[in-house]
Design a protein around this motif. Structure first.
Motif, mmCIF file in Angstrom:
data_model
loop_
_atom_site.group_PDB
_atom_site.id
_atom_site.type_symbol
_atom_site.label_atom_id
_atom_site.label_comp_id
_atom_site.label_asym_id
_atom_site.label_seq_id
_atom_site.Cartn_x
_atom_site.Cartn_y
_atom_site.Cartn_z
ATOM 1 N N GLY A 57 53.664 80.038 27.945
ATOM 2 C CA GLY A 57 53.255 79.530 26.636
ATOM 3 C C GLY A 57 51.711 78.857 26.957
ATOM 4 N N LEU A 58 51.097 78.618 25.480
ATOM 5 C CA LEU A 58 49.597 78.050 25.778
ATOM 6 C C LEU A 58 49.764 76.627 25.315
ATOM 7 N N GLN A 59 48.794 75.963 26.165
ATOM 8 C CA GLN A 59 48.493 74.442 25.911
ATOM 9 C C GLN A 59 47.413 74.120 26.433
ATOM 10 N N THR A 60 46.639 73.290 25.501
ATOM 11 C CA THR A 60 45.351 72.887 25.852
ATOM 12 C C THR A 60 45.496 71.301 25.416
ATOM 13 N N THR A 61 45.364 70.348 26.503
ATOM 14 C CA THR A 61 45.233 69.004 26.030
ATOM 15 C C THR A 61 43.877 68.474 25.564
ATOM 16 N N VAL A 62 43.786 67.878 24.485
ATOM 17 C CA VAL A 62 42.529 67.322 24.067
ATOM 18 C C VAL A 62 42.619 65.912 23.460
ATOM 19 N N PRO A 63 41.681 65.131 23.561
ATOM 20 C CA PRO A 63 41.802 63.559 22.874
ATOM 21 C C PRO A 63 42.191 63.553 21.569
ATOM 22 N N LEU A 64 42.773 62.576 21.345
ATOM 23 C CA LEU A 64 43.118 62.303 19.830
ATOM 24 C C LEU A 64 42.073 62.476 18.855
ATOM 25 N N SER A 118 42.164 67.415 14.359
ATOM 26 C CA SER A 118 41.934 66.925 13.161
ATOM 27 C C SER A 118 42.906 65.852 12.461
ATOM 28 N N LYS A 119 42.082 64.908 11.647
ATOM 29 C CA LYS A 119 42.703 63.622 11.041
ATOM 30 C C LYS A 119 43.857 64.235 10.083
ATOM 31 N N HIS A 120 43.460 65.513 9.365
ATOM 32 C CA HIS A 120 44.432 66.164 8.552
ATOM 33 C C HIS A 120 45.725 66.403 9.093
ATOM 34 N N LEU A 121 45.755 66.672 10.425
ATOM 35 C CA LEU A 121 47.022 67.131 11.076
ATOM 36 C C LEU A 121 47.719 65.663 11.445
ATOM 37 N N GLN A 122 46.856 64.844 12.119
ATOM 38 C CA GLN A 122 47.512 63.636 12.273
ATOM 39 C C GLN A 122 48.279 63.040 11.031
ATOM 40 N N GLN A 156 60.551 59.203 19.255
ATOM 41 C CA GLN A 156 61.734 59.631 20.092
ATOM 42 C C GLN A 156 61.679 61.227 20.180
ATOM 43 N N GLN A 157 61.002 61.800 19.502
ATOM 44 C CA GLN A 157 60.591 63.202 19.694
ATOM 45 C C GLN A 157 59.864 63.356 21.120
ATOM 46 N N LEU A 158 58.915 62.419 21.080
ATOM 47 C CA LEU A 158 58.153 62.672 22.697
ATOM 48 C C LEU A 158 59.012 62.277 23.720
ATOM 49 N N ILE A 159 60.030 61.312 23.586
ATOM 50 C CA ILE A 159 61.037 61.020 24.592
ATOM 51 C C ILE A 159 61.814 61.890 24.969
ATOM 52 N N LYS A 160 62.486 62.613 23.876
ATOM 53 C CA LYS A 160 63.231 64.087 24.047
ATOM 54 C C LYS A 160 62.549 64.954 24.998
ATOM 55 N N ASN A 161 61.444 65.419 24.302
ATOM 56 C CA ASN A 161 60.700 66.583 25.147
ATOM 57 C C ASN A 161 60.377 66.270 26.312
ATOM 58 N N ALA A 162 59.855 65.061 26.723
ATOM 59 C CA ALA A 162 59.329 64.628 28.019
ATOM 60 C C ALA A 162 60.290 64.209 29.095
ATOM 61 N N THR A 186 49.965 52.491 23.228
ATOM 62 C CA THR A 186 49.508 52.167 21.999
ATOM 63 C C THR A 186 49.977 53.317 21.008
ATOM 64 N N LYS A 187 50.024 53.211 19.636
ATOM 65 C CA LYS A 187 50.438 54.215 18.740
ATOM 66 C C LYS A 187 49.361 55.475 18.849
ATOM 67 N N GLU A 188 48.205 55.081 19.123
ATOM 68 C CA GLU A 188 47.203 56.261 19.446
ATOM 69 C C GLU A 188 47.718 56.973 20.717
ATOM 70 N N GLN A 189 48.067 56.430 21.731
ATOM 71 C CA GLN A 189 48.387 57.347 22.796
ATOM 72 C C GLN A 189 49.465 57.871 22.540
ATOM 73 N N ILE A 190 50.661 57.259 21.870
ATOM 74 C CA ILE A 190 51.793 58.060 21.388
ATOM 75 C C ILE A 190 51.574 59.262 20.626
ATOM 76 N N LEU A 191 50.661 59.223 19.625
ATOM 77 C CA LEU A 191 50.274 60.273 18.715
ATOM 78 C C LEU A 191 49.632 61.439 19.568
ATOM 79 N N GLU A 192 48.899 61.095 20.522
ATOM 80 C CA GLU A 192 48.020 61.857 21.215
ATOM 81 C C GLU A 192 48.804 62.601 22.077
ATOM 82 N N MET A 193 49.914 62.200 22.668
ATOM 83 C CA MET A 193 50.604 62.809 23.783
ATOM 84 C C MET A 193 51.552 63.685 22.674
#
Length: 768
Positions: free
Chosen positions: A170-177, A181-185, A229-235, A261-268
């Motif tokens: 699979g493909l994955q490229t980590t980028v800062p929050l 795109s704010k639209h995707l957030q 919770q989804q983050l916890i499930k996946n990781a 922070t919420k921003e860190q959680i959303l970024e992860m």
């Protein structure tokens, strides 16, 4: 007139007029007739009583009589039943009251006790689960950013151009929050967790709703998982569909919310969530579905518009069922639901919603991105193996290692070299039965591999994947001779030392037949110097020199200089190139001559970093002296002597790096000459053709032949691989100033020595 007296009439008596037909009778008065007295129960008496019924009253006349009944019909009967039932109920209540005193309290007490036991059991179980969960996963919460799924490994050339990224996992490229795109957030929050910014990591309302749904269907059908919770499930806890796993999510969610922070959680979350089609994270999904690429100013994920963001946000809850490539209708419905939620929650306007819906319906909305790892497949294969060796892991473990690798490859140079090789082979194919070539270019100053072209048709489905340069074993022919000469020079023999090029027969031991070497031209050249013998690739002088140095010392020199692997048995024929070796090893070993006897191993990996920019590995060239600088200089001086090789190759062969055309060179106008030391080689039956040589900056090795080792036709050393070498090394040096080889080191002198029948002027090691 006498009045007739009548007896009183009873109530039952009636006057019955008598009609007389005669005049006398009409004058007579009425007579009273008394009915006969009948038995009261007789039918006749009953018939007489019918006359007692009063006539029907005339309508409209008021009579003092009751018109309606005081109670409806059946009232008395119903009252009787009610009274009867009331008596029965009173009796039952009385019996219940009597029993309650002895038996009523016991069931209530037992029920209450059972409820308390169940509640206590639930509390104990929850406490135990909470403790076990904290003990097992507590450390993972604090290191969540470190245990998240890693990016796929990516390789870049020396100028920062992406040449490869692993796709098998699979493909994955980590980028800062800030690069997403704010639209995707907004879309992800609207459809997955609308209270994300305020909840403690879980949503009670959603949990209750999901619990009711699960109880109704008697299976887990609704998750009510928040983004946390989804983050916890996946990781952390995994994705098993069980109530225990769901409780573990809820237990750990507040801890994650406290640590990050919420921003860190959303970024992860946005960098690791699965979007289908082997795309993990927003950046990979933006490429996979819309062919968006990172630019100098924006990431792929940063370029997503409202419609694209809504499409991606609808996928994670069911990556297969809502894959827009596989199930476009389901994906379309999900997009509209996402846009609806974004509108209801105030993220977009009605106009933006309508525009996005229209955009999604366009036929060219989806643009599939395709990974093309065809830029330098042979170099990449070699680099991955080198990387795995440096990091002490298996190659397959690199796929999702999250490493960003800067390599030594000059992709532009490699592409140009590939064209040179393809064009030359095309000219040689029909006449000389030559179908393939391999080229290696190394910066011998630091060992950096700038080009590793193992096949001129790398995408050929039959044998294009085979890398002749690093995987193939081929016989180098006379290109192997410099190692034997270097060994001899290191032991005090001078290039000017004379040798008789004449008939030679070596008696072998152990019953083996004798060995009689022959020169390539099937001639003998009399008394000559070793310089002249090497430059013209005479075999008999080389075998004589090997007999002086010994097989083992010569092989040690070759292996120390870089011949790490070979096939065959070292014997007197090794000086003629009978051992099969790798082109990459030969090229690197010649680089040791260029560095004055210091071996710097070739490498494809320059720097390795993780996604945070931390350096994991950086190649530091560490040289090791394996040959004296005097011997190395003598080899360089001999191999760069164009005059000495004129007998075999001519004055203006392609081994000579003139700057004009060959015709101009023969006309005496070679232009500026770039010094180069070079050696050719041809194996038996013309199966392999080699040219290996170096300048002050680069060492270039070229092999030409056939993949199936089929013999070529009438190919000399200067015709097969040499033209590719000539053009490639000039291309690599383009723009670099012309520089001579370093002056002779100390411990070496140039002198004229007279031998019986021969006087030479050449380099000799100084005697103490």
């Amino acid at each position: 007139m006498k009045t007739e007296q009548h007896a009183p009439r009873s109530s039952n008596e009636k006057e019955i007029p008598v009609v007389s037909t005669s005049a006398d009778e009409q004058k007579a008065t009425h007579r009273t007739i008394t009915p006969a007295k009948l038995p009261a129960n007789s039918r006749a008496a009953a018939a007489q009583r019918l006359n007692d019924i009063p006539p029907e009253p005339v309508r409209g006349v008021y009579y003092e009589a009751t018109h309606h009944r005081e109670h409806p019909q059946g009232w008395h009967f119903k009252r009787h039943l009610k009274r009867k039932n009331l008596r029965l109920s009173n009796m039952r209540y009385l019996q219940t009251d009597q029993k309650g005193t002895r038996w009523g309290i016991m069931p209530i007490a037992l029920s209450t006790l059972a409820a308390l036991v169940v509640l206590a059991s639930v509390l104990v179980a929850y406490t135990a689960l909470n403790g076990a969960t904290q003990q097992r996963y507590g450390q993972d919460v604090t290191t969540l950013q470190d245990i998240l799924p890693k990016d796929n490994v990516k390789l870049y050339d020396s100028k920062g151009t992406l040449i490869y990224q692993a796709i098998d996992q699979g493909l994955q490229t980590t980028v800062p929050l800030s690069k997403i795109s704010k639209h995707l957030q907004n879309a992800e929050i609207a459809i997955e967790d609308q209270n994300f910014w305020n909840n403690p990591g879980y949503d009670i309302t959603g949990i209750v709703r999901a619990a009711l749904s699960d109880l109704t269907t008697k299976q887990v059908v609704s998750g009510a998982s928040t983004i946390t919770q989804q983050l916890i499930k996946n990781a952390i806890v995994g994705d098993q569909v069980t109530a225990t796993r769901k409780l573990q999510e809820i237990i750990l969610a507040p801890d994650v919310t406290r640590h990050y922070t919420k921003e860190q959680i959303l970024e992860m979350y946005l960098n690791t969530i699965y979007y289908g089609e082997q795309a993990y994270g927003a950046n990979a999904a933006a490429f996979t579905y819309f062919n968006l690429h990172d630019t100098a100013t924006q990431t792929a994920a940063q370029q997503l518009d409202i419609a694209q963001a809504a499409m991606l946000a609808g996928i994670p809850s069911s990556p297969i069922a809502r894959d827009p490539y596989l199930h476009p209708k389901a994906a379309q419905a999900r997009v509209e639901e996402v846009l609806k939620q974004m509108y209801l929650q105030g993220y977009i306007t009605a106009a933006e919603r309508a525009k996005a819906i229209d955009e999604v319906k366009q036929p060219n909305f989806l643009k599939r991105g395709t990974i093309k790892n065809t830029a330098a497949p042979h170099f990449v294969h070699y680099a991955l193996n080198e990387l795995a060796q440096e990091l002490h892991v298996k190659v397959k473990d690199l796929s999702r290692s999250g490493l960003i690798v800067s390599t030594t490859l000059d992709q532009q140079l490699q592409n140009q070299v590939l064209k040179i090789a393809q064009n030359h082979i095309a000219k040689m194919a029909k006449v000389h039965n030559m179908s393939n070539a391999a080229v290696v270019i190394i910066d011998h100053r630091n060992g950096a591999i700038r080009t590793l072209q193992g096949n001129i048709d790398p995408n050929n489905p039959n044998d294009g994947a085979f890398d002749v340069a690093s995987q193939g074993f081929r016989q180098p022919g006379s290109a192997f001779k410099p190692f034997i000469y270097a060994t001899a020079f290191d032991h005090g023999i001078s290039p000017g030392t004379p040798v008789l090029d004449g008939p030679l027969t070596i008696q072998m031991c152990c019953g083996l037949p004798s060995y009689t070497p022959q020169n390539y031209d099937q001639s003998f050249h009399g008394l000559i110097t070793y310089r002249y013998a090497l430059q013209n690739s005479f075999n008999i002088p080389a075998v004589k020199l090997l007999m002086q140095t010994g097989i083992d010392p010569a092989m040690k020199t070759a292996t120390d200089m870089g011949i790490t692997k070979y096939e065959g048995t070292p014997n007197y024929t090794l000086v003629l190139g009978s051992l099969s070796v790798h082109l990459l090893d030969m090229t690197a070993a010649f680089g040791t001559f260029a560095t004055g006897g210091i071996r710097i191993p070739p490498h494809a990996i320059d720097t390795v970093k993780d996604t945070t920019g931390k350096t994991i590995f950086h190649f530091q060239p560490i040289g090791q002296r394996v040959l004296s600088k005097q011997a190395a200089f003598m080899i360089t001086d001999v191999l760069s002597d164009n005059t000495s090789r004129t007998f075999e190759f001519g004055k203006c062969s392609v081994l000579y790096l003139y700057s004009t055309t060959q015709q101009q060179c023969y006309a005496g106008k070679p232009g500026p000459i770039r010094p180069a030391a070079v050696k050719t080689g041809t194996s038996n039956d013309f199966r392999d053709n080699w040219t290996v040589g170096y300048t002050t900056n680069y060492v270039v090795g070229v092999w030409a032949g056939n993949n199936d080792n089929e013999a070529m036709k009438d190919v000399t050393g200067v015709d097969g691989a040499a033209p590719i070498w000539h053009d490639s090394i000039l291309l690599a040096e383009k723009g670099n100033p012309i520089a001579p080889f370093p002056p002779p080191p100390s411990g070496i002198v140039k002198k004229t020595v007279s031998y019986p029948g021969l006087t030479t002027t050449d380099w000799y090691k100084a005697t103490k």
